[in-house]
Write an enzyme that holds these catalytic residues in place. Structure first.
Site, PDB file in Angstrom:
ATOM      1  N   TYR A 267      -8.929  -9.906   1.053  1.00 18.59           N
ATOM      2  CA  TYR A 267     -10.155  -9.193   1.445  1.00 18.59           C
ATOM      3  C   TYR A 267     -10.906  -8.581   0.266  1.00 18.59           C
ATOM      4  O   TYR A 267     -12.062  -8.198   0.382  1.00 18.59           O
ATOM      5  CB  TYR A 267      -9.871  -8.124   2.515  1.00 18.59           C
ATOM      6  CG  TYR A 267      -8.954  -7.001   2.082  1.00 18.59           C
ATOM      7  CD1 TYR A 267      -9.370  -6.007   1.205  1.00 18.59           C
ATOM      8  CD2 TYR A 267      -7.649  -6.932   2.583  1.00 18.59           C
ATOM      9  CE1 TYR A 267      -8.519  -4.989   0.814  1.00 18.59           C
ATOM     10  CE2 TYR A 267      -6.796  -5.922   2.195  1.00 18.59           C
ATOM     11  CZ  TYR A 267      -7.238  -4.958   1.313  1.00 18.59           C
ATOM     12  OH  TYR A 267      -6.387  -3.956   0.923  1.00 18.59           O
ATOM     13  N   GLU A 268     -10.235  -8.474  -0.873  1.00 21.15           N
ATOM     14  CA  GLU A 268     -10.926  -7.956  -2.055  1.00 21.15           C
ATOM     15  C   GLU A 268     -11.902  -8.981  -2.624  1.00 21.15           C
ATOM     16  O   GLU A 268     -12.699  -8.655  -3.506  1.00 21.15           O
ATOM     17  CB  GLU A 268      -9.905  -7.584  -3.145  1.00 21.15           C
ATOM     18  CG  GLU A 268      -9.027  -6.400  -2.772  1.00 21.15           C
ATOM     19  CD  GLU A 268      -7.965  -6.138  -3.837  1.00 21.15           C
ATOM     20  OE1 GLU A 268      -8.298  -5.471  -4.827  1.00 21.15           O
ATOM     21  OE2 GLU A 268      -6.834  -6.616  -3.676  1.00 21.15           O
TER      22      GLU A 268
ATOM     23  N   SER B  41       0.821  -1.218   0.000  1.00 23.01           N
ATOM     24  CA  SER B  41       0.000   0.000   0.000  1.00 23.01           C
ATOM     25  C   SER B  41       0.849   1.259   0.000  1.00 23.01           C
ATOM     26  O   SER B  41       1.637   1.475   0.914  1.00 23.01           O
ATOM     27  CB  SER B  41      -0.884   0.050   1.261  1.00 23.01           C
ATOM     28  OG  SER B  41      -1.820  -0.972   1.236  1.00 23.01           O
TER      29      SER B  41
ATOM     30  N   HIS C 122      -7.271   4.316   7.358  1.00 25.62           N
ATOM     31  CA  HIS C 122      -6.454   4.126   6.156  1.00 25.62           C
ATOM     32  C   HIS C 122      -5.687   5.390   5.770  1.00 25.62           C
ATOM     33  O   HIS C 122      -4.602   5.312   5.208  1.00 25.62           O
ATOM     34  CB  HIS C 122      -7.350   3.656   5.005  1.00 25.62           C
ATOM     35  CG  HIS C 122      -6.592   3.135   3.821  1.00 25.62           C
ATOM     36  ND1 HIS C 122      -5.669   2.104   3.905  1.00 25.62           N
ATOM     37  CD2 HIS C 122      -6.592   3.509   2.518  1.00 25.62           C
ATOM     38  CE1 HIS C 122      -5.159   1.861   2.719  1.00 25.62           C
ATOM     39  NE2 HIS C 122      -5.692   2.707   1.850  1.00 25.62           N
TER      40      HIS C 122
ATOM     41  N   ALA D 216       2.344  -2.345   4.396  1.00 25.66           N
ATOM     42  CA  ALA D 216       2.074  -1.419   5.486  1.00 25.66           C
ATOM     43  C   ALA D 216       1.436  -2.246   6.595  1.00 25.66           C
ATOM     44  O   ALA D 216       0.562  -3.062   6.326  1.00 25.66           O
ATOM     45  CB  ALA D 216       1.114  -0.333   5.021  1.00 25.66           C
TER      46      ALA D 216
ATOM     47  N   HIS E 107      -5.330  -8.682  -2.724  1.00 23.76           N
ATOM     48  CA  HIS E 107      -5.604  -8.998  -1.327  1.00 23.76           C
ATOM     49  C   HIS E 107      -6.765  -9.982  -1.222  1.00 23.76           C
ATOM     50  O   HIS E 107      -7.738  -9.886  -1.969  1.00 23.76           O
ATOM     51  CB  HIS E 107      -5.970  -7.731  -0.553  1.00 23.76           C
ATOM     52  CG  HIS E 107      -4.892  -6.695  -0.531  1.00 23.76           C
ATOM     53  ND1 HIS E 107      -4.787  -5.729  -1.496  1.00 23.76           N
ATOM     54  CD2 HIS E 107      -3.874  -6.499   0.343  1.00 23.76           C
ATOM     55  CE1 HIS E 107      -3.738  -4.959  -1.207  1.00 23.76           C
ATOM     56  NE2 HIS E 107      -3.162  -5.407  -0.109  1.00 23.76           N
TER      57      HIS E 107
ATOM     58  N   MET F 203      -2.685  -7.294   6.384  1.00 24.69           N
ATOM     59  CA  MET F 203      -3.681  -8.079   5.633  1.00 24.69           C
ATOM     60  C   MET F 203      -3.121  -8.629   4.321  1.00 24.69           C
ATOM     61  O   MET F 203      -3.868  -8.825   3.361  1.00 24.69           O
ATOM     62  CB  MET F 203      -4.904  -7.202   5.325  1.00 24.69           C
ATOM     63  CG  MET F 203      -5.534  -6.547   6.541  1.00 24.69           C
ATOM     64  SD  MET F 203      -6.813  -5.386   6.069  1.00 24.69           S
ATOM     65  CE  MET F 203      -7.083  -4.526   7.636  1.00 24.69           C
ATOM     66  N   SER F 204      -1.815  -8.875   4.292  1.00 25.44           N
ATOM     67  CA  SER F 204      -1.231  -9.322   3.022  1.00 25.44           C
ATOM     68  C   SER F 204       0.016 -10.162   3.260  1.00 25.44           C
ATOM     69  O   SER F 204       0.249 -10.648   4.368  1.00 25.44           O
ATOM     70  CB  SER F 204      -0.871  -8.103   2.165  1.00 25.44           C
ATOM     71  OG  SER F 204       0.211  -7.411   2.751  1.00 25.44           O
TER      72      SER F 204
ATOM     73  N   HIS G 273      -3.231   1.455  -5.373  1.00 23.33           N
ATOM     74  CA  HIS G 273      -2.577   0.347  -6.064  1.00 23.33           C
ATOM     75  C   HIS G 273      -2.790   0.511  -7.571  1.00 23.33           C
ATOM     76  O   HIS G 273      -3.921   0.479  -8.036  1.00 23.33           O
ATOM     77  CB  HIS G 273      -3.161  -0.999  -5.623  1.00 23.33           C
ATOM     78  CG  HIS G 273      -2.798  -1.383  -4.224  1.00 23.33           C
ATOM     79  ND1 HIS G 273      -1.860  -2.341  -3.947  1.00 23.33           N
ATOM     80  CD2 HIS G 273      -3.230  -0.921  -3.036  1.00 23.33           C
ATOM     81  CE1 HIS G 273      -1.742  -2.468  -2.629  1.00 23.33           C
ATOM     82  NE2 HIS G 273      -2.560  -1.617  -2.056  1.00 23.33           N
TER      83      HIS G 273
ATOM     84  N   ASN H 295       1.026   2.640  11.732  1.00 31.22           N
ATOM     85  CA  ASN H 295       0.204   3.063  12.870  1.00 31.22           C
ATOM     86  C   ASN H 295       0.471   2.111  14.023  1.00 31.22           C
ATOM     87  O   ASN H 295       0.990   1.012  13.815  1.00 31.22           O
ATOM     88  CB  ASN H 295      -1.284   3.033  12.493  1.00 31.22           C
ATOM     89  CG  ASN H 295      -1.730   1.644  12.052  1.00 31.22           C
ATOM     90  OD1 ASN H 295      -1.298   1.140  11.010  1.00 31.22           O
ATOM     91  ND2 ASN H 295      -2.553   1.013  12.851  1.00 31.22           N
TER      92      ASN H 295
END
Ligand SMILES: *[C@@H]1O[C@H](CO)[C@@H](O)[C@H](O)[C@H]1NC(C)=O
Length: 289
Positions: A95-96, A40, A264, A123, A93, A226-227, A71, A250
């Site tokens: 989640y997509e 990201s 985000h 990230a 991803h 998440m990746s 992206h 973060n």
């Protein structure tokens, strides 16, 4: 008896990957030994390449397409500090809504292109209390949460042309590459914000609850995202060496009295601040591989 269908039906065959790789070979004369998956906001690395050949995902036979803002969705072949490499500007991803085999599709294509080393960036949220926002964490190990839940890219039929049925994962993050990364970080003045730790993958797209953060901390994870893990699993299966870098964008919220919230925008802001450092680190590292 028929093979179980849930995972095998979404699997691709060796011929599918080969069709994609052969198409790419016909579209560029470059034969990179290093592939870089840009996380990201970290796609800027690909802009540094010289002698570029840019191939949008939508033009590549059998290649998935990317849906997340930030992206770009293209493969960039070129030279980084004189070394041939191929960058994925935009990853896929889970989640997509892609199945786990689609998420890792490009990795096997890289293998068939002759790539030997995979550099993955992402990230991530910092779980380790000693990490600061903006730190770069060298991944030394991972926890594959989706894998625990049966979402491993190697589920289903195993094709020996890629690798063995039961691959080792205790050596997933190459010791020698990590040593090179540390040395390069020293030389490039990135040493003060370089960490080394364990990356935990969750499926997302929700950020973690407080209880989940505490659970992950208890498990020994230093960063959460998440990746990355599916791609690393697929890469190790076919024998690629892996280097992983997480940008800590973060700090996770693990305190019920806190008003902080993961978002985000903060992730993208921190990424921008450290973009140059990561780019410098990776581009100097690549000359030593
Ligand atoms: C956090 O990171 C530091 C520095 O890398 C490390 O010494 C420590 O073991 C890590 N874990 C915890 C739970 O603090």
């Amino acid at each position: 008896m028929e093979a179980p269908s849930s995972s095998s039906s979404s699997q691709c065959s060796y011929e599918d990957y080969k069709e994609t790789a052969d198409w790419l070979k016909a579209h560029t004369e470059q034969r990179p030994k290093v592939a870089i998956i840009c996380g990201s906001g970290l796609g800027g690395l690909a802009d540094l390449l010289s002698d570029k050949t840019v191939v949008p995902y939508k033009d590549i036979p059998r290649f998935p397409i990317s849906t997340v803002p930030g992206h770009a969705g293209q493969l960039v072949f070129g030279k980084l500090q004189g070394r041939e490499c191929v960058c994925m500007q935009g990853r896929f991803h889970f989640y997509e809504g892609y199945n786990i085999h689609t998420v890792t599709y490009p990795v096997r294509v890289f293998f068939l292109l002759g790539v030997k080393t995979l550099i993955v960036t992402n990230a991530a949220g910092g779980l380790n209390g000693s990490y600061d926002v903006g730190d770069i964490m060298l991944i030394k190990d991972h926890i594959n949460m989706p894998g625990f839940a049966g979402q491993n890219p190697l589920c289903g039929h195993n094709d020996e042309r890629f690798g063995v049925r039961f691959p080792c994962m205790s050596d997933a993050y190459d010791l020698e590459l990590r040593a090179l990364a540390k040395q390069t970080a020293k030389e490039q003045g990135c040493n003060s914000f370089l960490q080394e730790g364990v990356y935990c993958m969750l499926a997302g797209p929700t950020y973690e609850t407080i209880a989940e953060c505490r659970l992950l901390q208890t498990l020994g994870a230093d960063a959460v995202g998440m990746s990355t893990v599916p791609e690393v699993v697929a890469a190790r299966h076919c024998g690629l060496r892996v280097l992983g870098l997480s940008l800590i964008t973060n700090k996770v919220v693990a305190d019920y009295d806190s008003n902080e919230k993961a978002n985000h925008e903060e992730v993208l802001r921190t990424t921008q601040r450290r973009t140059q450092d990561i780019q410098r680190l990776v581009s100097h590292l690549i000359t030593k591989i």
